[in-house]
Each structure stands twice: as C-alpha cells, then as structure tokens.
Write an enzyme that holds these catalytic residues in place. Structure first.
Site, PDB file in Angstrom:
ATOM      1  N   PHE A 121      -6.997  10.445 -16.131  1.00 36.11           N
ATOM      2  CA  PHE A 121      -7.827  11.356 -17.205  1.00 36.11           C
ATOM      3  C   PHE A 121      -7.771  10.897 -18.547  1.00 36.11           C
ATOM      4  O   PHE A 121      -8.291  11.646 -19.434  1.00 36.11           O
ATOM      5  CB  PHE A 121      -7.367  12.719 -16.965  1.00 36.11           C
TER       6      PHE A 121
ATOM      7  N   GLY B 228      -7.373   8.127  -8.204  1.00 40.30           N
ATOM      8  CA  GLY B 228      -8.005   8.845  -7.438  1.00 40.30           C
ATOM      9  C   GLY B 228      -9.609   9.313  -7.404  1.00 40.30           C
ATOM     10  O   GLY B 228      -9.886  10.026  -6.553  1.00 40.30           O
TER      11      GLY B 228
ATOM     12  N   ASN C 291     -20.707   7.780  -2.325  1.00 39.62           N
ATOM     13  CA  ASN C 291     -19.946   8.269  -1.189  1.00 39.62           C
ATOM     14  C   ASN C 291     -19.856   9.847  -1.418  1.00 39.62           C
ATOM     15  O   ASN C 291     -19.453  10.306  -2.310  1.00 39.62           O
ATOM     16  CB  ASN C 291     -18.488   7.931  -1.186  1.00 39.62           C
TER      17      ASN C 291
ATOM     18  N   LYS D  72     -18.522  12.090   0.105  1.00 37.91           N
ATOM     19  CA  LYS D  72     -17.198  12.898  -0.012  1.00 37.91           C
ATOM     20  C   LYS D  72     -16.689  12.686  -1.272  1.00 37.91           C
ATOM     21  O   LYS D  72     -15.997  13.620  -1.881  1.00 37.91           O
ATOM     22  CB  LYS D  72     -16.389  12.389   1.337  1.00 37.91           C
TER      23      LYS D  72
ATOM     24  N   GLY E 131     -17.171  10.470 -13.001  1.00 40.47           N
ATOM     25  CA  GLY E 131     -15.854  10.955 -13.132  1.00 40.47           C
ATOM     26  C   GLY E 131     -15.759  11.923 -14.283  1.00 40.47           C
ATOM     27  O   GLY E 131     -14.672  13.004 -14.284  1.00 40.47           O
ATOM     28  N   GLU E 132     -16.491  11.976 -15.194  1.00 38.38           N
ATOM     29  CA  GLU E 132     -16.402  12.917 -16.312  1.00 38.38           C
ATOM     30  C   GLU E 132     -17.504  13.795 -16.500  1.00 38.38           C
ATOM     31  O   GLU E 132     -17.403  14.841 -17.050  1.00 38.38           O
ATOM     32  CB  GLU E 132     -16.273  11.929 -17.562  1.00 38.38           C
TER      33      GLU E 132
END
Lengths: 333, 776, 173
Positions: free
Chosen positions: B282, B508, B670, B672, B742-743
């Site tokens: 993070f 992750g 993806n 998922k 991601g953000e």
C-alpha cells in the site's frame, strides 16, 4: 519482556503457596492481557503462576444462581445454556468483547482483573500515575476520547475496559476470593476501586489473593436483560459506551431495575443513582429522563470525551425504553 | 460481482495475436490484446499462487533462515528533536545471548540514502543520517539496535537500554505548524500551484457558492505483514567480495538495491534482493531505516540477521499518510456549471522528504470549470517523514472535492450525479490535453442504475428503518494512468513453454496471476505453460509496484520482449520454413507457435522452431518503449462510488449498508482479482471514512495508537457485500488497453460515505473520520 | 516440553517467554502461522488448540504443553486441500495471503462453534438452542481476523459456500 519463572498451580491453594514463596509473582490466566502488557514492559513479573488449572466448572446454586470457576473461559461462560437463558446480558456482554479467539483463551478471573487500555498507560515513554504513582497523567491533556467520565480523579481518568464486568456488576455478582489469610467473598461492585490518589491500586484484592470463583445470584428479571455496546467499529473494539439493563414492571410502576455502564467509568459503573430514581416510579419518559439526569449529574467529562455524556444519556434512555416496552409486551425481547 | 462484461464473449475471438506496436503514438495501433473477445483476457482465473497461500507454503521475508542467524530488536527515541547525551548499554550487553549492541557510537559509517522522488534511484523515506550522529529527528527514531541469539533475548536486551536525551524545541503541533506553511518546490515533480484564469474573482461573482474546509488525519498503511527482512553478507564466488543477500518485503526491489548500494558504497551488483511474497504494501514497503540498520549490524557482527519490526516498530519507523487541511471553493451558475474551482490547503511534511500530500491531483482533471486555482502548501514538522499511501492525494483530495460537489448540488437542488455530468470536460481542464479514454458518464449511469440511485431521497433525513436513518451518496473516483520508465522483461522459450521474468512485485494485487494470463494470451500458450517470475532484483528491468502502474509497465516490457523474441525466432528459421521471409509485424502468436497473420498455412510451433534450430531454449530481453503516451494524452481511470449508509438516530453510529463501485479502467484483465482490488481499495476507503486515524500527540510528536487494537481498520462486520462493475472499454493507448486498478478503489469513498451520511441525517461532516461523536 | 502439532508429537526446550506463535515459527519452522501484531489484535496467528481457535501470539508455549495444536500446515489431509482452503482459492478470499492462515484456522474453528450452536454477539435470541446459519453470524464471528487487503467479501463467500455445502442450502443474507 524480561525473563521470569513459571509454575503451574494445581488449584487455588497451591497457587497462593507458590505466590507467597516467589518474588514479584503474578497469576497468569489466559494471558490475553498480561502477556501483552509484559511485552510492552508495563508488567514485569519475576514469576508467573499459571492458574488455568483452577476450577472452570459452572455449577448451579440452590436458589437458581450460578457459581463460575475463575478459570472458565469467557467463551464457555457465554455459551453456557443456563447463562444464555437466565442472564442473557452476561452472554451478550461477553460476546460483545474482543474476538472469538480471545474469548476462547481469556478466563473469567482474568477478565475481571484486566487493566485499562489507556494509551499512556501502555506507552512507557509517557507519564502515567497508574504505572508509576506520582509521575503525572498525560491523558488529562492528551487523547482521552476513550476515557472515563465517572469515578475519575486528577490522577487518573482511565476506563475499566471489561464488558463482562459491567454485566456482572448489574447482576450483583459476588467474587469468591482465596488468600493467605483464608477465603472470603466480596460484592463485585466493591471489587474495583476508583483511582483517587492511587490509581495503581485497582482492586480491593490483598497481596497474593486470588479470585477462585464468581457467584451470580438468581434474578428473575434478568431473563429479559440486555447489553448494548457502542464502539468505533461494528465489532472487535472497546466500548465508547455500553449499557446493561433490565426492568421489572408492576402495572405501570417500575418495580425494580438494574442499570450498569461500560466505557465510561474508572470501574465497571453501576448506575445506582438512576436505579434509585426509577424504582417505584411510573414507567414514563419523564421518569427515565429524570433518572438518567440523576446519574449523569456525577459525570466529569473532559474536552475529548464530553460526547460520552450525551451518548450515555441517549443509550440509557433508548435501552430502558426498550426494556419497558418488552416488559409490557410480556417480556418477549 | 456484476461486471458489465468480463470477457466471456470468447466465441468471436481471433485466431492469433499480432505483435503490439506503437500504441503510445497518436496515430498508433492499439495493442491487439485489448480487443474484446481475446481468449483469456478478463477471465476470472484463480490466483496462481493460491495453493501456496492457503497451505502456509508461501514464505515471506521474515521466514527465511541463514545458518548462524541473529535476531534484531530496536530501541527508538522518545523525543521529537534533540540529542542523545548518554546511552547505557551495560545491562543489555550482559544478558544471555546478546551478540551486539549497535548505537551511533559504533555503527559502521554509512552514506545518507537517496530519497524517493528526489534522487533518481531514491527509495528511502527521508535523508536523515542513519545512526551516525547523536541527533534525534523524530519521536520514534531508532537509536540502538541489539542482536541476540533469540528474539526473546534481543527484545529483553533492547528494553534494558537506557537513553538520556537533551530535548530541543520541536514543531509537533500541526495547528501551529500550518500557520507557518510554505510552498514546496514541487508536488510529484509538478508545480505546487496551478492557475487557469482567475478563480478568486469568478468565485466572488458566482451565483452559487460553496466554500468549505475539510480535514483529514494521518493514516498508516497497516499491511498485516509487519516489515521484516532476513539478510546475510555472503561470498557468492571466489574473489568477488561479499554480496549483501536480502530477503525483503519490498515493493521496489531495484530501487532498494540502488539506494542500499549508495548507502554502503558498493556496486549494485553486490546486492541481491528477493521478495516473492509481500504481505501487503500500500505504499509502505519501500526503504526505511530498518533494512539499512539490519545490514549494518550484520556487517558489524559478522553474522546473518533477521529483523522483523514489531507492529509498534512499523509506526515508529515507516511513514504514513500526512494529515491535510483543504479548502474547496466552488462557484456555479444557476444551471450548475462551474465557473470557479479552488482547491488549496496545507499538508504536514518534513524538511527531509519530498512528498507534499498531493491532494489536488484529482481536481486537475475532473471538472470543466472556467477558472481553476489549485495549490498545496506544506507545514514542516518534527515527525517521521510522511510517505505514499494508497492513492496519495486522490484518496483524501476526493473526500474534500466530492463533498463540496455534493454541497453545491444540495444548494442547487440538483441531483449530484447530474451536477457532475453538467461539468464533464471535453479536454483535461488544466493540461488542455485530450483524454485517451474517459467513459466516466457511462460508468456513472450504469452504476446508478444497478445501485437504484433513483430511490435516493432528494432531501436529507427522508428515509428511516427503525432507529436508523438511511441515506445515499455518491462521489467520483479517479486515479491517473502511469507507466514509469525503466521496465524491461525477459522471455525464455523452451519446448515446454515460456518463462517471463521481470523485477516486478506481487503484494496481493494479482500480478503473478494476471501477467501469467496476459503472457499466455500474447504468446499463444496455455496458462499452464507460462511461468511468471518476479520479486527478484536480478531479473530484468526496474519496476515499482506503485502508482497503479505495474500492470502497464510490465505489459509494455513484455510487448517489447515479445517483439525481440519473435525476431529471434524468425532469425532461426531457414528458407524452407513456412515462416521464411516474414517480418515481426506480419506475425501473430497462436497455437503455441507463430504464424503469418491471416494465413493458417504459414505456421510453426515454438517446439518445431527450437528443434529445427537445435536449441533447447531461446531467450530475449528488451526494454519497454518510452511512455510517450503520457505526453500525448491526459490519461486517467474513472469511476463512481455509490454508498447507502445508516446513521443511528440514537447513537450516531454509521453503518455502510451498501457500497457499489462502477469503474472505467480500460480492459479488465482478470475479473476475479480485479474485483478484489477494487473492493480492497473501497474497504480501505471505508476505513478512512469511518474510523482510521493515527493519533499524533501534539505535545510530544509521538504516535499514541501504534497498534491494530487502537488504530481501527475495518473488520469483517464493518464491510457489506460490495458490488463492483466496469465498462471494460479498452484505452487505445495503453498495453492491453488496460489501466492499473490498485488505487482507484479508495478514491471517492470518503466523500460517498460522507454524502450518504448527510443524505441520511442532514449533518455535513467535513472532518474525517466520521466517528459517532461528530453526529450526536 | 512437548506438544502435538498437526498430529505429530514435537519436543523442544524453550524460554518461558516464547509464545506458541514463536515456537511454531522459529523452533519448528512452521512459518505458515503469521505474526501480524503480536498483541492479539489481528488474528493472523490463529491456530486451533484441541479444535478451538486461539491467538498463538498471546499464548505462552509453556502453558500449552501436551495440547493438540493444528496450524494451517495441518488443515489439508492426504495432499487434498481442506474444503475451506479450496473455497478461499475459488472465491478469492485473500490477496497478499498474509492473514490467510489465520483466517483459515479461524474459519475452521468457527464452523465448529456454529455446529455446536454457540451464540455470537449478533445472535438475536441467545436463549435459543439452535443458531441460524446466516451471513451476519459468520461475519461477526470472523471479525477477529483483520484483512488489510480487504478480501472480506471473498472470505465470507468462501465460508458461506462451505456452510451451504454442509447445510444443503444457501446461507441466508
């Protein structure tokens, strides 16, 4: 954590013998608070006496109460069918505290003796009269949003963190103690001390004295008792304010009631003033408001926790109203 | 999950994938992998490292071992500014198992590390000397380190060390520091002030005005894995000198190598960092003092070292997000069109780092205001350097901006979504560039429909459910697309498949899984035949897992490596091959080999080509093309967050009952893992909205809740089922047509919750977190 | 001292200060069990002791002598993933994977608690002998396991899928 000796006690008597014999001994239950504090170097025992082999039985008393072995886990107590039926507030209070994992470890005796979560108590780089009498209190002008509004002193405003103890205080439980001088009992409302000038002295326990059991007397109205906890997230957090409550109605008159508060007191807070103002009075909104005001008159909030007065007021009124409504509807919660 | 399209329309897929070329050019061709219907792209493949993670087989940095390894423990300062005047280590040194006590008096000489965003190779949080002097710069600075045979011994020894300080005045009160704020020389390399027109005059003249101050507190990343590393100075080969071998939890292995090389004055070839599993980053898993101290102590002791920060240690040594005080002023006409947009304010910082919390980032691109003024000042404080935390700037900046938009909509009596739609810009309002891809309105429309936005009460406090007041709120989410320089990749082909190697990271996000899918699709191989290697500084390239740029950066590198590989393959075939005479641009990868585009008869499998050439393997490595697209377009991801919140009329407690994010992030690779990224960001946003705050004692400069018991992050019970959906419209100018995801999830959430709370109970909260005491 | 870990009797001489967590990770190199906070605040260290979930970080190893301890490494049997493990992979019940071993052990322990009809803070009628298996029950019961990546929905979906399989019907929302 500094090095220590470890002994396991087969029973309460042996534990006391070991404690008397060893220097700077502390009793170890589930360890969920003591081990943490030892890592923080707040607690620095030379010896740990493991008392988890003490009785963990939960047995009926003749009158319909329960005696709970001090080594019973929080989870076992909350899951006991008799507790769930007779004292739902006790089960709910326990289940509102910590996490399932911690409740599986923590003992009843240890829960009662857990220490405050005050950040300044935990941090040895700051001043704390509870850790070091006379050092001063950095919470007074620091972060004290979680701190007490009842029972405080100029030395200490730390909150007693237990949920279970709030329920037990409401139930007028008694603690069974064993010490070098023998056995005795104490009302749980008398177990914890207000800080005064000596916030380091948290209970009335004598040196080496040990809680061996907690007795909960029978109480018919407790069948409809409840515990409501308000905190900063939906689970797994200490209380900002919690309320344990129950009432018994006689027609429109409040025949009896029990009311206790968590998250607001330097000890688990029995709302004696409110109870006195409710008993024998008509079950009206005005009665509730007057009773709650009577209790809150003693509140001594600081800038960071003034909100607790209003929150406690609203929560007490909402909970008592609900209990009354349940009682009118035949007690079905 | 309700993806608008998760790439399942596979029946129309083209047979092969041509090589990607000049997607970054205005007249360039989009990456063919971004086309709809590409096999594998978007498929909800389960994580390739899933089995390792659910069996305990995944080994994290603090779980490696070296023979003779010692355990480290730290002593941290308890003052914010001053000098060490005495350290008594005698007790510590006398304890069993203690091998070394290191202080500034005996630490090896170390160079000051290069700082992130200031030096090209900087990975360090600040430029303070590391245990070199008696100076203390923040409350929590490491002042001694113990090495012992066991962790228990090391901890006990560290606790026994007594340090005496001469404290000096320290600026630890933001309320005072902000009165002396200064304009920084840059914000993320750009100007600290941006002006379009004359926003102040336009504001004064506007018919409708909102002018409010919003505050956000300090935050900490709180990855569940505390920072840890295991390292040794080893002799890899005779006569080559020592190599510093580090198992680290890192989101920047190459930058860390470069920075450590400077600190220790050694060549980068003498440092090797691997980081195959990282327990969450993070933004926090960069280079802080602990890695340097561990390496220095290992050198001094002559033995390998394990250093695992305690949770408190993470708060003391690893910076978090700075607190901000932001003003947003909006001026609009009676139709809701923005005439003035001012977003200014101040963030805490130190003189030793270079990250003014860039809260105006989102405001640069979101709305078509006639006049705009954006500025960030910094308040210098004696504190641990602040750093990047998930969507630095956008996360807290959108709270202020999108709350203000909601306030304006309320004033105008207009639906907040409609207000935003009326201010949708044609071009980037501050840079003037065209958008490469902006489908925000489509995402908002689809999200609103799915969420049932039309059921929102137009006036606050209009819905109840028992004691709960129910409200709905929305906010725009946005985060820039980036592709940083330095990426390179290698591809090694064998008869059994391909190995793609790149010094990238998996914390992750799903990188390993997604890049396996992408490489498989690109090379025409089944995913089982792809091995994706990452998290190793000796792999090709230098890729930062940050700025949501890794997916694109890897994509660009693999595109380049694939082209090099195909050129190599073509160079191997002889004149009898059906491929003879073809150039890479005439080639597509398909069916585990390469063939002529549109000509099924001209094909050879990789296996055939290698066999014919007598090769067991073939490797190619190439650097990604320069990221010229960033100069050609304004490139951003967008989305709309919808929230339904309940506010207890009794207690003020807030419960988020429903949360939906509708995103426009190009092609989703993806379904998922992307959904998990979106949700994860939104949950961190929910934490920011309702409970997260690092308590910084203004008297001492000390963090007073350095624990997961006292710094609240959302728990399972706080989190409703979160719906996520996406447009899946490719950005023609990015690898795979995709953007990183991601953000963006965290952006907009703070405001969406605050706006829902307002709609529920009529109370506007402009200070995070929205704890119940603000609503009583 | 002696413990039974994942069915095997293991012995070691350890410092009284050593936690069960450090015993597993450092003495027996069973590093699947994670250290997220070392203070009982995150649940990453959750293991099963005699089938019950506890935080291994707050447990002194010496206090758990002779007990049966199951860690994440002991959940799979005969090389086949435990149904909860398989469901976590299928429903993406993790991202970075660091809280995952604790989540898994916690979930297995929690399912046992549900099967024994033990109540939770959200059980409406505590006196009822039977607990209704529904999503809020499992969410409350899993709240002692933090996940900073925010895989909570996937975790709940995974556990709900396992419970649904056992129950023969979907878990109520």
């Amino acid at each position: 954590m500094r090095a220590f000796d470890y002994h396991q006690a087969a029973d309460g008597t042996q534990a006391i013998e070991q404690a008397v014999r060893c220097q700077q001994a502390e009793y170890l239950g589930g360890g969920t608070n003591l081990v943490d504090l030892m890592r923080e170097t707040v607690e620095r025992p030379r010896t740990l006496i493991d008392v988890t082999r003490l009785s963990r039985d939960i047995t009926d008393t003749d009158g319909g109460g329960l005696i709970i072995g001090a080594a019973a886990t929080n989870a076992a107590l909350a899951g006991d069918a008799r507790v769930r039926r007779r004292y739902p507030l006790l089960a709910r209070a326990i289940l509102s505290g910590a996490s399932a994992q911690i409740r599986n470890m923590a003992t009843v005796g240890g829960n009662l003796l857990q220490r405050t979560r005050c950040a300044y108590f935990y941090d040895t780089a700051t001043r704390c009269n509870k850790r070091e009498p006379g050092a001063g209190c950095d919470a007074l002008e620091g972060f004290h949003r979680y701190h007490a509004i009842f029972g405080t002193s100029s030395s200490c405003i730390a909150t007693h963190p237990s949920d279970m103890a709030v329920a037990l205080v409401a139930l007028d439980a008694r603690v069974h103690l064993r010490g070098p001088a023998g056995d005795r009992q104490l009302a749980i409302t008398e177990l914890h001390r207000e800080p005064g000038e000596r916030p380091d002295l948290e209970t009335e326990l004598q040196p080496e004295e040990l809680i061996v059991a907690v007795e909960v007397p029978p109480l018919a109205m407790a069948v409809h008792s409840q515990y409501r906890k308000v905190r900063d997230r939906a689970s797994y957090a200490f209380a900002l304010v919690s309320v344990a409550s129950m009432v018994e109605l006689d027609g429109d008159i409040i025949a009896d009631t029990r009311l206790a508060l968590g998250g607001v007191g330097t000890k688990p807070w029995r709302a004696w003033q409110a109870e006195a103002a409710l008993r024998g009075q008509p079950a009206t909104a005005a009665t509730l408001a007057a009773a709650v005001d009577a209790e809150l008159a003693a509140a001594r909030p600081l800038p960071g926790n003034t909100f607790k007065v209003e929150l406690a007021r609203r929560l007490m009124i909402a909970e008592l109203s609900q209990r009354l409504s349940d009682a009118r509807n035949g007690g079905d919660a | 999950m309700s993806a608008l399209d998760t790439g399942r329309s596979g029946d129309t897929q083209p047979a092969g994938v041509a090589l990607a070329g000049d997607y970054w050019r205005p007249e360039g061709r989009p990456d063919p992998l971004g086309e709809k219907g590409r096999s594998g792209i978007g498929a909800p493949l389960s994580r390739v490292d899933g089995a390792d993670k659910v069996t305990g087989g995944a080994r994290f940095a603090g779980e490696f071992r070296f023979d003779g390894m010692l355990y480290a423990a730290l002593v941290c300062s308890t003052i914010a500014n001053g000098r060490i005047v005495g350290i008594d280590t005698r007790d510590a040194e006398s304890l069993d198992g203690v091998a070394l006590v290191m202080t500034h008096q005996n630490a090896p000489r170390l160079n000051t590390p290069p700082v992130f965003l200031r030096a090209p190779n900087g990975a360090a949080g600040d430029d303070h000397p590391i245990m070199q002097t008696d100076r203390v710069h923040w409350n929590g600075q490491p002042v001694a380190l113990v090495l012992a045979e066991t962790q228990e011994q090391a901890d006990a020894a560290a606790e026994s060390i007594r340090v005496d300080y001469a404290a000096e005045p320290a600026m630890t009160d933001f309320a005072i520091a902000k009165t002396q704020a200064r304009q920084p020389d840059n914000v993320l390399g750009g100007p600290a002030e941006i002006r379009v027109g004359d926003a102040d005059s336009a504001l004064a003249a506007a018919a409708y005005r909102v002018d409010a101050t919003y505050t956000t507190p300090r935050h900490n990343h709180n990855a569940i894995e505390p920072h840890a590393l295991t390292l040794a100075w080893v002799n890899e080969a005779e006569g080559e000198g020592e190599t510093l071998r580090i198992h680290d939890a890192s989101q920047c292995v190459d930058l860390a190598v470069a920075s450590l090389a400077e600190v220790f004055g050694i060549d980068i070839s003498r440092i090797h960092i691997t980081s195959p599993f990282v327990g969450g980053g993070f933004g926090g898993k960069t280079l802080w003092q602990h890695q340097i101290l561990a390496a220095a102590a290992a050198k001094l002791a002559g033995r390998p070292v394990r250093l695992a920060l305690s949770r408190e240690g993470v708060y003391r040594l690893v910076g978090g997000r700075a607190c901000t005080e932001q003003r947003v002023a909006l001026g609009a006409d009676d139709r809701g069109r923005l005439q003035a947009l001012i977003h200014s304010g101040v963030a805490a910082m130190t003189r030793h780092n270079n990250l003014p919390e860039p809260f105006f980032q989102a405001t640069k691109c979101l709305y078509a205001a006639d006049h705009i003024r954006l500025s960030i000042d910094v308040a210098d404080m004696h504190m641990l350097a602040n750093t990047f935390m998930r969507a630095p700037g956008e996360s807290v900046g959108t709270f202020a901006l999108e709350s203000a938009l909601d306030e304006l909509a309320d004033q105008l009596g207009m639906d907040p979504l409609e207000l935003r739609a009326r201010n949708e810009p044609e071009r980037d309002p501050t840079s003037g560039l065209a958008f490469s891809s902006r489908q925000l309105l489509e995402a908002a429309r689809a999200g609103a429909e799915r969420f049932g936005w039309s059921e929102r009460s137009a006036t606050p406090a209009g819905r109840h459910d028992g004691e709960w007041q129910i409200g709905m709120g929305c906010a725009t989410a946005t985060y820039p697309y980036m592709r940083m320089p330095g990426a390179a990749a290698s591809i090694t082909l064998t008869p059994d498949g391909a190995t793609v190697g790149i010094a990238a990271h998996e914390m992750g996000m799903g990188t390993a899984t997604v890049q396996t899918q992408v490489a498989a699709a690109r090379l025409g191989l089944p995913v089982e035949k792809i091995a994706f290697r990452y998290g190793d500084s000796r792999l090709a390239g230098s890729v930062l897992a940050g700025g949501s740029q890794q997916t694109a950066a890897i994509g660009g590198a693999v595109i380049a490596a694939q082209r090099a590989l195909v050129a190599e393959l073509l160079s191997l075939v002889d004149e009898h091959s059906p491929l003879s005479g073809l150039s890479p641009d005439e080639i597509e990868c398909r069916d585990e080999g390469i063939g002529a585009i549109g000509d099924g008869s001209r094909f050879e499998s990789y296996r055939q080509i290698l066999a014919s050439a007598g090769r067991s393997e073939l490797s190619a490595e190439a650097n990604a093309a320069e990221s010229q697209e960033l100069g050609n377009w304004s490139m951003h991801s967008f989305g709309t967050i919808f929230c339904e919140a309940g506010v207890s009329a009794v207690t003020g407690e807030v419960r988020v009952r429903r949360l939906l994010g509708s995103f426009d992030c190009g092609r989703i690779l993806n379904a998922k893992t992307a959904a998990s990224q979106f949700r994860g960001g939104m949950i961190m946003g929910l934490g920011m909205a309702l409970m997260e705050e690092t308590l910084f004692d203004a008297r001492s400069g000390r963090v007073m809740n350095p624990s997961l018991a006292d710094y609240h992050v959302p728990v399972q019970m706080d989190v409703p089922e979160i719906e996520v959906m996406w447009t899946d419209i490719p950005d023609p100018h990015t690898p795979m047509g995709s953007h990183g995801v991601g953000e963006i999830g965290i952006t907009g959430v703070g405001a969406a919750v605050a706006n829902a709370v307002y709609n529920a109970c009529g109370k506007r909260v402009r200070d995070l977190p929205i704890t119940l005491d603000r609503l009583l | 001292m002696q413990w039974t870990i994942n069915g095997q009797v293991r012995e070691a001489e350890v410092d009284f200060r050593t936690s069960l967590l450090d015993l597993l990770r450092e003495q027996f190199q069973l590093s699947g069990t994670k250290k997220g906070c070392n203070q009982g605040a995150c649940g990453a260290c959750t293991v099963l002791v005699d089938g019950e979930r506890i935080n291994a970080c707050l447990a002194l190893a010496v206090q758990y002598q002779g007990r049966e301890i199951t860690t994440v490494e002991g959940l799979a049997e005969h090389g086949k993933l435990h149904p909860v493990q398989a469901a976590f992979v299928e429903h993406d019940g993790f991202q970075c994977g660091y809280c995952t071993p604790g989540q898994l052990c916690s979930a297995v322990g929690m399912i046992g608690e549900l099967e024994r009809d033990l109540p939770s803070a959200v059980t409406a009628d505590l006196a009822a002998g039977q607990i209704e298996w529904q999503r809020d029950e499992l969410r409350e019961r899993m709240s002692g396991n933090l996940c900073r990546c925010g895989a909570y929905n996937g975790i709940a979906d995974a556990i709900a899928a396992v419970l649904a399989e056992e129950l023969g019907e979907e878990i109520a929302r």
